[in-house]
Scaffold this motif. Structure first.
Motif, PDB file in Angstrom:
ATOM      1  N   ASN A  42       0.841  -1.201   0.000  1.00 57.38           N
ATOM      2  CA  ASN A  42       0.000   0.000   0.000  1.00 57.38           C
ATOM      3  C   ASN A  42       0.875   1.248   0.000  1.00 57.38           C
ATOM      4  O   ASN A  42       1.649   1.482   0.935  1.00 57.38           O
ATOM      5  CB  ASN A  42      -0.919  -0.006   1.226  1.00 57.38           C
ATOM      6  CG  ASN A  42      -1.951  -1.108   1.162  1.00 57.38           C
ATOM      7  OD1 ASN A  42      -2.873  -1.049   0.360  1.00 57.38           O
ATOM      8  ND2 ASN A  42      -1.791  -2.131   1.994  1.00 57.38           N
ATOM      9  N   ILE A  43       0.742   2.043  -1.060  1.00 58.59           N
ATOM     10  CA  ILE A  43       1.587   3.220  -1.263  1.00 58.59           C
ATOM     11  C   ILE A  43       0.711   4.470  -1.175  1.00 58.59           C
ATOM     12  O   ILE A  43      -0.267   4.600  -1.920  1.00 58.59           O
ATOM     13  CB  ILE A  43       2.280   3.162  -2.632  1.00 58.59           C
ATOM     14  CG1 ILE A  43       3.080   1.855  -2.769  1.00 58.59           C
ATOM     15  CG2 ILE A  43       3.180   4.368  -2.830  1.00 58.59           C
ATOM     16  CD1 ILE A  43       3.598   1.603  -4.178  1.00 58.59           C
ATOM     17  N   ALA A  44       1.069   5.379  -0.285  1.00 57.78           N
ATOM     18  CA  ALA A  44       0.310   6.611  -0.122  1.00 57.78           C
ATOM     19  C   ALA A  44       0.943   7.727  -0.940  1.00 57.78           C
ATOM     20  O   ALA A  44       2.153   7.957  -0.872  1.00 57.78           O
ATOM     21  CB  ALA A  44       0.269   7.007   1.355  1.00 57.78           C
ATOM     22  N   ILE A  45       0.122   8.421  -1.736  1.00 61.47           N
ATOM     23  CA  ILE A  45       0.579   9.547  -2.538  1.00 61.47           C
ATOM     24  C   ILE A  45      -0.097  10.803  -2.006  1.00 61.47           C
ATOM     25  O   ILE A  45      -1.326  10.906  -2.001  1.00 61.47           O
ATOM     26  CB  ILE A  45       0.215   9.364  -4.025  1.00 61.47           C
ATOM     27  CG1 ILE A  45       0.606   7.965  -4.518  1.00 61.47           C
ATOM     28  CG2 ILE A  45       0.858  10.453  -4.868  1.00 61.47           C
ATOM     29  CD1 ILE A  45       2.084   7.687  -4.508  1.00 61.47           C
ATOM     30  N   THR A  46       0.700  11.756  -1.546  1.00 60.07           N
ATOM     31  CA  THR A  46       0.114  12.958  -0.967  1.00 60.07           C
ATOM     32  C   THR A  46       0.892  14.194  -1.414  1.00 60.07           C
ATOM     33  O   THR A  46       1.966  14.094  -2.018  1.00 60.07           O
ATOM     34  CB  THR A  46       0.079  12.865   0.575  1.00 60.07           C
ATOM     35  OG1 THR A  46      -0.631  13.979   1.104  1.00 60.07           O
ATOM     36  CG2 THR A  46       1.478  12.817   1.158  1.00 60.07           C
ATOM     37  N   GLY A  47       0.354  15.359  -1.116  1.00 59.28           N
ATOM     38  CA  GLY A  47       0.955  16.616  -1.533  1.00 59.28           C
ATOM     39  C   GLY A  47      -0.135  17.667  -1.645  1.00 59.28           C
ATOM     40  O   GLY A  47      -1.315  17.385  -1.447  1.00 59.28           O
ATOM     41  N   GLU A  48       0.256  18.883  -1.984  1.00 59.32           N
ATOM     42  CA  GLU A  48      -0.713  19.965  -2.057  1.00 59.32           C
ATOM     43  C   GLU A  48      -1.520  19.897  -3.348  1.00 59.32           C
ATOM     44  O   GLU A  48      -1.177  19.164  -4.287  1.00 59.32           O
ATOM     45  CB  GLU A  48      -0.002  21.320  -1.932  1.00 59.32           C
ATOM     46  CG  GLU A  48       0.578  21.559  -0.535  1.00 59.32           C
ATOM     47  CD  GLU A  48       0.919  23.022  -0.303  1.00 59.32           C
ATOM     48  OE1 GLU A  48       1.068  23.759  -1.288  1.00 59.32           O
ATOM     49  OE2 GLU A  48       1.031  23.411   0.876  1.00 59.32           O
ATOM     50  N   SER A 127       5.363  17.526  -4.949  1.00 58.20           N
ATOM     51  CA  SER A 127       5.192  18.970  -5.121  1.00 58.20           C
ATOM     52  C   SER A 127       5.553  19.338  -6.554  1.00 58.20           C
ATOM     53  O   SER A 127       6.456  18.748  -7.151  1.00 58.20           O
ATOM     54  CB  SER A 127       6.087  19.740  -4.149  1.00 58.20           C
ATOM     55  OG  SER A 127       5.966  21.140  -4.386  1.00 58.20           O
ATOM     56  N   ALA A 128       4.850  20.344  -7.093  1.00 53.73           N
ATOM     57  CA  ALA A 128       5.139  20.808  -8.450  1.00 53.73           C
ATOM     58  C   ALA A 128       6.173  21.935  -8.443  1.00 53.73           C
ATOM     59  O   ALA A 128       6.654  22.333  -9.500  1.00 53.73           O
ATOM     60  CB  ALA A 128       3.861  21.289  -9.127  1.00 53.73           C
ATOM     61  N   LYS A 148       8.502   5.215   6.132  1.00 52.26           N
ATOM     62  CA  LYS A 148       9.376   5.818   5.136  1.00 52.26           C
ATOM     63  C   LYS A 148       8.596   6.825   4.304  1.00 52.26           C
ATOM     64  O   LYS A 148       7.395   6.663   4.071  1.00 52.26           O
ATOM     65  CB  LYS A 148       9.967   4.744   4.214  1.00 52.26           C
ATOM     66  CG  LYS A 148      10.879   3.738   4.912  1.00 52.26           C
ATOM     67  CD  LYS A 148      12.174   4.369   5.342  1.00 52.26           C
ATOM     68  CE  LYS A 148      13.122   3.337   5.941  1.00 52.26           C
ATOM     69  NZ  LYS A 148      14.395   3.946   6.389  1.00 52.26           N
ATOM     70  N   PHE A 149       9.282   7.866   3.835  1.00 55.73           N
ATOM     71  CA  PHE A 149       8.661   8.839   2.943  1.00 55.73           C
ATOM     72  C   PHE A 149       9.701   9.316   1.935  1.00 55.73           C
ATOM     73  O   PHE A 149      10.908   9.278   2.183  1.00 55.73           O
ATOM     74  CB  PHE A 149       8.088  10.025   3.725  1.00 55.73           C
ATOM     75  CG  PHE A 149       9.121  10.822   4.479  1.00 55.73           C
ATOM     76  CD1 PHE A 149       9.763  11.905   3.889  1.00 55.73           C
ATOM     77  CD2 PHE A 149       9.454  10.483   5.778  1.00 55.73           C
ATOM     78  CE1 PHE A 149      10.716  12.620   4.574  1.00 55.73           C
ATOM     79  CE2 PHE A 149      10.410  11.205   6.480  1.00 55.73           C
ATOM     80  CZ  PHE A 149      11.045  12.276   5.882  1.00 55.73           C
ATOM     81  N   TYR A 150       9.207   9.767   0.786  1.00 57.88           N
ATOM     82  CA  TYR A 150      10.088  10.218  -0.294  1.00 57.88           C
ATOM     83  C   TYR A 150       9.515  11.502  -0.883  1.00 57.88           C
ATOM     84  O   TYR A 150       8.308  11.604  -1.126  1.00 57.88           O
ATOM     85  CB  TYR A 150      10.204   9.140  -1.382  1.00 57.88           C
ATOM     86  CG  TYR A 150      10.585   7.785  -0.825  1.00 57.88           C
ATOM     87  CD1 TYR A 150      11.907   7.478  -0.533  1.00 57.88           C
ATOM     88  CD2 TYR A 150       9.603   6.831  -0.540  1.00 57.88           C
ATOM     89  CE1 TYR A 150      12.255   6.241   0.012  1.00 57.88           C
ATOM     90  CE2 TYR A 150       9.943   5.601   0.002  1.00 57.88           C
ATOM     91  CZ  TYR A 150      11.267   5.314   0.283  1.00 57.88           C
ATOM     92  OH  TYR A 150      11.597   4.096   0.829  1.00 57.88           O
ATOM     93  N   PHE A 151      10.386  12.493  -1.102  1.00 62.85           N
ATOM     94  CA  PHE A 151       9.974  13.742  -1.735  1.00 62.85           C
ATOM     95  C   PHE A 151      10.114  13.614  -3.244  1.00 62.85           C
ATOM     96  O   PHE A 151      11.193  13.274  -3.746  1.00 62.85           O
ATOM     97  CB  PHE A 151      10.847  14.909  -1.254  1.00 62.85           C
ATOM     98  CG  PHE A 151      10.602  15.315   0.175  1.00 62.85           C
ATOM     99  CD1 PHE A 151       9.422  15.964   0.536  1.00 62.85           C
ATOM    100  CD2 PHE A 151      11.549  15.078   1.160  1.00 62.85           C
ATOM    101  CE1 PHE A 151       9.198  16.362   1.850  1.00 62.85           C
ATOM    102  CE2 PHE A 151      11.334  15.470   2.474  1.00 62.85           C
ATOM    103  CZ  PHE A 151      10.156  16.112   2.823  1.00 62.85           C
ATOM    104  N   VAL A 152       9.045  13.877  -3.967  1.00 61.80           N
ATOM    105  CA  VAL A 152       9.067  13.835  -5.431  1.00 61.80           C
ATOM    106  C   VAL A 152       8.726  15.209  -5.974  1.00 61.80           C
ATOM    107  O   VAL A 152       7.664  15.779  -5.661  1.00 61.80           O
ATOM    108  CB  VAL A 152       8.082  12.779  -5.977  1.00 61.80           C
ATOM    109  CG1 VAL A 152       7.829  13.008  -7.473  1.00 61.80           C
ATOM    110  CG2 VAL A 152       8.623  11.384  -5.750  1.00 61.80           C
ATOM    111  N   ARG A 153       9.626  15.757  -6.748  1.00 64.15           N
ATOM    112  CA  ARG A 153       9.395  17.028  -7.437  1.00 64.15           C
ATOM    113  C   ARG A 153       8.874  16.686  -8.829  1.00 64.15           C
ATOM    114  O   ARG A 153       9.601  16.141  -9.656  1.00 64.15           O
ATOM    115  CB  ARG A 153      10.710  17.797  -7.492  1.00 64.15           C
ATOM    116  CG  ARG A 153      10.658  19.071  -8.294  1.00 64.15           C
ATOM    117  CD  ARG A 153       9.786  20.131  -7.634  1.00 64.15           C
ATOM    118  NE  ARG A 153      10.153  21.444  -8.152  1.00 64.15           N
ATOM    119  CZ  ARG A 153       9.861  21.885  -9.378  1.00 64.15           C
ATOM    120  NH1 ARG A 153       9.176  21.108 -10.205  1.00 64.15           N
ATOM    121  NH2 ARG A 153      10.229  23.086  -9.762  1.00 64.15           N
ATOM    122  N   SER A 154       7.600  16.971  -9.063  1.00 64.54           N
ATOM    123  CA  SER A 154       6.938  16.527 -10.289  1.00 64.54           C
ATOM    124  C   SER A 154       7.011  17.584 -11.397  1.00 64.54           C
ATOM    125  O   SER A 154       7.540  18.681 -11.204  1.00 64.54           O
ATOM    126  CB  SER A 154       5.474  16.211  -9.988  1.00 64.54           C
ATOM    127  OG  SER A 154       4.791  17.389  -9.592  1.00 64.54           O
TER     128      SER A 154
END
Length: 396
Positions: A42-48, A127-128, A148-154
């Motif tokens: 189960n992978i959670a995708i979150t952000g503004e 985050s964009a 665990k968490f990972y920051f993704v700049r999209s």
């Protein structure tokens, strides 16, 4: 404590065979294979709002944004509740599109409780542009919870296009490094130690940092969950193809053992019929896993602008066609070893005692050989298709 998913049922199978209980041994093998295929991830995708969460969910699952199975995307906040999106081919893997923390009335600590943080294996915070205060607070709360968490700049592809239009001497590598440095420094100023930021375009996963993100996620998952991630991940480079091949290869011994146990039942024609049925099922799994099914090929053609017919043309194995029993028989006929073993099995099964044991050995060896050959053929086809899609030399 040893994880139950890591316990291979060798001793239980051996004990059943000692008691002359082939049916129980077959059940143990099938139970183990089903357990491997249904390990939850189960992978959670979150952000503004507007960060590209839903587009990332769709890209990860290999689903077009216009597909009816897709997470809805748009310029405004489209996710107001926790929404599950199972992988279309691996339903044990679920991506959860979470409402942007900025779009809720919950502080970070209550937000995690609201979305049910305990069920997620890890979080991806998207985050964009720069990561905001809410993103940092959420990361700190996730860390407190031991996840665990990972920051993704999209939307990196958009950024590069904008920079190219505005700069006289545009350099893609320098621009990417500047974006990464800007994100890292911004997170450090807000109290995040040694942050790792992955630059990603959901429309071009084979570019930028998606491979690095996959490698780190895989490494930091518990061992029994790594294959669940690996099978579900899009086939974006040759290394992932090789990893998938190794994971499929590790299961072949149990798939072949299942055939061998069926061979212990002396009913004319039963073993070869069962073998062909299993071979079709498992070979289809390989084809889907490598992204060589018709739906995946069409999506690859659309995203890379390479005609579907060109991708199909580089697939040279018999398995490029629809996987049916006659296609598997064709693969068997290409191997003198497999053909001889299957013929020997049919004769040996009716010799009392020692004949059944020999038939089981022949059945195991023949199924192992055929699955091994099918896996190699499809892995090679997958390499050729990927290289063609990326405009590389397709000689393997």
């Amino acid at each position: 404590m040893e994880n139950p998913y890591d316990q291979e049922p060798i001793e239980e199978i051996t004990e059943a065979l000692k008691n002359n209980d082939a049916a129980s041994a077959v059940a143990k093998v099938q139970e183990y294979l089903e357990k491997l295929d249904n390990i939850p991830l189960n992978i959670a995708i979150t952000g503004e709002s507007g960060s590209g969460k839903s587009t990332f969910v769709n890209a990860f699952r290999g689903v077009d944004n216009k597909d009816e199975r897709a997470a809805p995307t748009g310029c405004v906040e489209t996710t107001m509740e926790v929404t599950a999106y199972p992988h279309p081919n691996y339903p044990n893997v679920t991506l959860w599109d979470l409402p942007g923390i900025g779009s809720t009335n919950f502080p970070a600590s209550k937000y995690l409780e609201h979305v049910g943080f305990e069920k997620f294996d890890f979080f991806i915070i998207i985050s964009a542009d720069r990561f905001r205060e809410n993103d940092v607070k959420l990361a700190q709360e996730i860390q407190k919870m031991g996840k665990k968490f990972y920051f993704v700049r999209s939307k990196i592809d958009h950024n590069l296009r904008d920079e190219e239009r505005s700069q006289r001497e545009f350099n893609a590598e320098k621009t990417l490094e500047w974006i990464r440095k800007d994100c890292v420094q911004g997170l450090q100023k807000q109290g995040v130690e040694s942050p790792k930021v992955f630059l990603i375009s959901s429309f071009d996963l084979h570019l930028y940092d998606f491979q690095l993100l996959e490698e780190i996620m895989e490494r930091e998952l518990p061992a029994h969950k790594r294959n669940a991630l690996l099978f579900a991940i899009p086939t974006i480079n040759l290394e992932i193809i090789n990893k998938k091949k190794e994971a499929f290869q590790a299961k072949i011994k149990y798939q072949a053992l299942n055939s061998a146990l069926v061979a212990a039942v002396p009913i004319p024609g039963l073993s070869i019929v069962a073998d062909l049925g299993m071979l079709v099922v498992f070979t289809k799994q390989y084809k889907i896993g490598f992204g060589l099914d018709s739906e995946s090929l069409q999506k690859l053609a659309d995203s890379t602008h390479v005609p579907l017919s060109d991708l199909q043309a580089v697939m040279t194995s018999p398995l490029a066609a629809e996987i049916r029993k006659d296609v598997i028989l064709k693969v068997i006929s290409m191997s003198a070893v497999a053909t001889a073993l299957m013929a020997a099995e049919e004769g040996l099964r009716f010799i009392p005692l020692l004949g059944i044991i020999a038939a089981m050995s022949a059945s195991y060896a023949s199924v192992y050989k055929v699955l091994h050959d099918c896996l190699n053929m499809l892995a090679e086809d997958a390499q050729k298709v990927l290289m063609k899609a990326l405009g590389l030399n397709t000689s393997v």
